[in-house]
Motif scaffolding. Structure first.
Motif, PDB file in Angstrom:
ATOM      1  N   LYS A  23       0.819  -1.013  -0.125  1.00 37.98           N
ATOM      2  CA  LYS A  23       0.067  -0.052  -0.044  1.00 37.98           C
ATOM      3  C   LYS A  23       0.834   1.260   0.090  1.00 37.98           C
ATOM      4  CE  LYS A  23      -2.210  -0.719   3.979  1.00 37.98           C
ATOM      5  NZ  LYS A  23      -1.319  -2.270   4.182  1.00 37.98           N
ATOM      6  N   THR A  24       1.818   1.223   0.964  1.00 40.38           N
ATOM      7  CA  THR A  24       2.754   2.317   1.034  1.00 40.38           C
ATOM      8  C   THR A  24       3.381   2.628  -0.270  1.00 40.38           C
ATOM      9  OG1 THR A  24       2.903   2.078   3.235  1.00 40.38           O
ATOM     10  CG2 THR A  24       4.539   3.398   2.464  1.00 40.38           C
ATOM     11  N   ASN A  49      10.508  -3.417  -7.447  1.00 44.15           N
ATOM     12  CA  ASN A  49      11.622  -2.242  -7.561  1.00 44.15           C
ATOM     13  C   ASN A  49      11.158  -0.930  -8.687  1.00 44.15           C
ATOM     14  OD1 ASN A  49      13.157  -3.197  -5.672  1.00 44.15           O
ATOM     15  ND2 ASN A  49      14.326  -4.731  -6.998  1.00 44.15           N
TER      16      ASN A  49
HETATM   17  N1  LIG Z   1       7.133  -3.188  -6.027  1.00 37.79           N
HETATM   18  C1  LIG Z   1       7.716  -3.291  -5.128  1.00 37.79           C
HETATM   19  N2  LIG Z   1       8.820  -3.629  -5.443  1.00 37.79           N
HETATM   20  C2  LIG Z   1       9.803  -3.597  -4.177  1.00 37.79           C
HETATM   21  N3  LIG Z   1       9.687  -3.758  -2.938  1.00 37.79           N
HETATM   22  C3  LIG Z   1       8.223  -3.395  -2.703  1.00 37.79           C
HETATM   23  C4  LIG Z   1       7.291  -3.174  -3.749  1.00 37.79           C
HETATM   24  N4  LIG Z   1       6.152  -3.141  -3.083  1.00 37.79           N
HETATM   25  C5  LIG Z   1       6.450  -3.139  -1.856  1.00 37.79           C
HETATM   26  N5  LIG Z   1       7.700  -3.269  -1.516  1.00 37.79           N
HETATM   27  C6  LIG Z   1       8.516  -3.802  -0.350  1.00 37.79           C
HETATM   28  O1  LIG Z   1       7.561  -4.436   0.826  1.00 37.79           O
HETATM   29  C7  LIG Z   1       7.579  -4.047   1.866  1.00 37.79           C
HETATM   30  C8  LIG Z   1       5.855  -3.861   2.256  1.00 37.79           C
HETATM   31  O2  LIG Z   1       5.399  -2.795   1.546  1.00 37.79           O
HETATM   32  P1  LIG Z   1       4.395  -1.746   1.913  1.00 37.79           P
HETATM   33  O3  LIG Z   1       4.113  -0.792   0.702  1.00 37.79           O
HETATM   34  O4  LIG Z   1       5.401  -1.332   3.193  1.00 37.79           O
HETATM   35  O5  LIG Z   1       3.312  -2.612   2.329  1.00 37.79           O
HETATM   36  P2  LIG Z   1       1.855  -1.971   3.245  1.00 37.79           P
HETATM   37  O6  LIG Z   1       1.936  -0.329   3.224  1.00 37.79           O
HETATM   38  O7  LIG Z   1       0.787  -2.758   2.569  1.00 37.79           O
HETATM   39  O8  LIG Z   1       2.177  -2.525   4.571  1.00 37.79           O
HETATM   40  C9  LIG Z   1       8.060  -2.801   2.021  1.00 37.79           C
HETATM   41  O9  LIG Z   1       9.520  -2.965   2.361  1.00 37.79           O
HETATM   42  C10 LIG Z   1       8.140  -2.175   0.727  1.00 37.79           C
HETATM   43  O10 LIG Z   1       9.642  -1.397   0.421  1.00 37.79           O
END
Ligand SMILES: Nc1ncnc2c1ncn2[C@@H]1O[C@H](COP(=O)(O)OP(=O)(O)O)[C@@H](O)[C@H]1O
Ligand SMILES: [Mg+2]
Length: 227
Positions: free
Chosen positions: A16-17, A210
């Motif tokens: 999500k983030t 990424n």
């Molecule tokens: N497309 C992506 N490529 C690389 N890393 C990702 C990707 N999407 C998420 N991540 C990594 O995965 C982890 C979880 O993502 P995050 O956005 O924080 O999830 P949420 O907000 O849903 O809990 C983080 O460390 C984030 O940087």
């Protein structure tokens, strides 16, 4: 009146983030006045002795948003557990009126506001003498939504369960972002087809590991904010 969009997911750590940051980056690079808001964050860590809302910090840096972390997130809990349990341990349970006020403040400041949820769609925010679930906040703020779904084994199940649950509560879903997507993976290609066919919700973009941008026209992002 500002335009708004709520970002939920099939679970915690779905991206999500990450996706929110890319959406806001695209808006801001297109010279759109856009900002971020999150009601409750748990699992915050200390940075320079200050309990820091990591999600907001990441989005702020990635999308280059000019705002303080305290205006971006209303409730910050240290324990990495659901907000309802964090509030039981730490106190400071969420008040809907504060969320409404803080969200309204973001809406006065920005033309486009992206709000990130906590966890997946079934997330208890406060369970004590009051009971508040994440979906109560979405409904109270009258928000349309998108769902972030990690591609891979289980994603058909996870996305259909999430969509049906939300539709039962009359929460409108504008689109799905397939995250961690590999364009040459036969199962993930099938995920996209199956999810679109059996939820009836369009996949707006597939986001590979990424990725530093969302590979779709800004117009397709802007329509998500329409009523
Ligand atoms: N497309 C992506 N490529 C690389 N890393 C990702 C990707 N999407 C998420 N991540 C990594 O995965 C982890 C979880 O993502 P995050 O956005 O924080 O999830 P949420 O907000 O849903 O809990 C983080 O460390 C984030 O940087
Ligand atoms: Mg997050």
């Amino acid at each position: 009146m500002s335009k708004k969009l709520f970002i939920t997911a099939t679970g915690t750590d779905a991206g999500k983030t990450y996706v929110t940051a890319l959406i806001l980056k695209k808006l801001i690079q297109s010279k759109i006045n856009a900002g971020y808001y999150k009601a409750a964050l748990s699992g915050a860590e200390y940075k320079n002795n200050i309990l820091t809302a990591g999600d907001a910090d990441y989005v702020k840096k990635t999308a280059n948003i000019n705002a303080s972390l305290s205006e971006m997130v209303s409730y910050v809990y240290k324990n990495a557990v659901s907000p309802h349990l964090a509030a039981k341990i730490e106190g400071n349970p969420l008040e809907m009126q504060k969320v409404k006020n803080d969200f309204e403040m973001a809406c006065r400041k920005y033309n486009y506001v992206v709000m990130e949820g906590s966890g997946g769609i079934v997330c208890p925010i406060r369970i004590d003498e009051k009971e508040i679930w994440l979906t109560d906040i979405i409904k109270e703020l009258n928000l349309k939504t998108v769902i972030v779904v990690p591609a891979g084994l289980g994603s058909i199940n996870n996305s259909i369960l999430t969509v049906k649950y939300m539709q039962n509560l009359d929460i409108e879903i504008k689109g799905i972002f397939l995250n961690f997507y590999h364009f040459n993976n036969i199962m993930e290609k099938d995920n996209k087809l199956m999810i679109e066919k059996y939820t009836g919700i369009p996949v707006i973009a597939c986001i590979p590991p990424n990725a530093d941008e969302i590979n779709t026209d800004i117009k397709n992002i802007l329509t998500l904010f329409d009523n």
